[in-house]
Design an enzyme around this catalytic site. Structure first.
Site, PDB file in Angstrom:
ATOM      1  N   ALA A   1      19.855 -23.395 -30.525  1.00 35.43           N
ATOM      2  CA  ALA A   1      19.939 -24.433 -29.496  1.00 35.43           C
ATOM      3  C   ALA A   1      20.055 -23.800 -28.115  1.00 35.43           C
ATOM      4  CB  ALA A   1      21.131 -25.344 -29.754  1.00 35.43           C
ATOM      5  N   CYS A   2      19.153 -24.182 -27.213  1.00 33.89           N
ATOM      6  CA  CYS A   2      19.095 -23.569 -25.895  1.00 33.89           C
ATOM      7  C   CYS A   2      20.373 -23.786 -25.097  1.00 33.89           C
ATOM      8  CB  CYS A   2      17.905 -24.126 -25.117  1.00 33.89           C
ATOM      9  SG  CYS A   2      17.731 -23.494 -23.441  1.00 33.89           S
ATOM     10  N   PHE A   3      20.936 -24.989 -25.144  1.00 30.59           N
ATOM     11  CA  PHE A   3      22.069 -25.304 -24.281  1.00 30.59           C
ATOM     12  C   PHE A   3      23.390 -24.745 -24.799  1.00 30.59           C
ATOM     13  CE2 PHE A   3      19.192 -28.186 -22.203  1.00 30.59           C
ATOM     14  CZ  PHE A   3      19.678 -28.251 -20.912  1.00 30.59           C
TER      15      PHE A   3
END
Length: 272
Positions: free
Chosen positions: A140-142
């Protein structure tokens, strides 16, 4: 420098990613205006970084939930695009390096967000990505903040990715494509439901991690903010920070019927 501002409304994931890449490739082939574009996603979509494995996503579960899965032309990790405004900047990089471009774009975004009452800053720390990507949360990027990402009180509000394309002139010039998500609401947290994670305990741990490390405009302002209000703030941020006067503004917020074909381009690229 001539700039175009485009508001293309809410479109499918395939349309949005193809549109950004097509604009970048067009600028590679000929001189033309640089572009600042704002857009949304309909239906919601999970985008994967250029080199990220599709096996990290439960594609069947996404289909059952009506969520598209698409690959970005840029690097980074998976993002659920739902309650957000996405921006893209397409321009000749000139002599600006990757981090210098991040800084300039971050300052413009932060300035725009401050016009709507958000004390936005950009993150200056850099995690050790090789070790970070070995963690289950790395999909997950965030879940982490890269250098010069926009944050408020240490929590990530805007996540961005960048790619460079070689200009066809052979002069060594590069075209920069940077796009990123401005979180309007908390729906990005649902990405944990669509990641292939072993065990519900690990899934819940990632959900808590995302909640701790991210923030959105709804939670900051205590109200739902209109997409158009944020779009205007982003445009103003670039106008004020970069001294841009946008020309040939295009606004298509309600027309989502356009269908495009994927663009192919063989120029070398450098990902962030």
């Amino acid at each position: 420098m001539v700039w175009r501002f485009e508001h293309t409304g809410r479109r499918t994931g395939a349309y949005n990613m193809e549109y950004d890449e097509r604009r970048a490739c067009a600028l590679c082939e000929a001189d033309g205006p640089s572009t600042l574009r704002v857009y949304g996603w309909d239906p919601p979509a999970i985008s994967l970084g250029w080199h990220q494995s599709l096996e990290e996503i439960d594609v069947q579960k996404c289909a059952e939930a009506g969520i598209d899965v698409v690959r970005r032309p840029t690097g980074g990790r998976a993002i659920l695009h739902s309650e957000e405004l996405t921006y893209s900047v397409i321009m000749i990089a000139e002599r600006a390096g990757v981090l210098d471009a991040y800084r300039r774009i971050s300052r413009a975004l932060a300035h725009g967000l401050r016009t709507i009452g958000i004390d936005a800053r950009f993150e200056k720390s850099q995690p050790h990505f090789p070790s970070l990507y070995r963690l289950s949360s790395s999909a997950a990027c965030f879940s982490s903040a890269a250098r010069h990402e926009i944050h408020v009180n240490g929590r990530k509000l805007v996540g961005s990715a960048q790619r460079r394309f070689a200009h066809a002139s052979g002069s060594g010039a590069e075209v920069l494509l940077q796009h990123g998500s401005v979180l309007l609401g908390p729906d990005h947290l649902r990405i944990v439901d669509f990641l292939r994670i072993d065990g519900e305990e690990s899934r819940e741990a990632l959900r808590r991690e995302l909640e701790d490390k991210t923030i959105d405009l709804f939670r900051l302002l205590g109200r739902r903010i209109a997409f158009e209000e944020v779009a205007q703030a982003v445009q103003r941020g670039f106008e004020d920070s970069w001294g841009i006067k946008f020309e040939d503004a295009e606004t298509h917020p309600r027309d989502s019927r356009i269908v495009t074909q994927p663009t192919r381009h063989t120029s070398a690229a450098v990902e962030s």
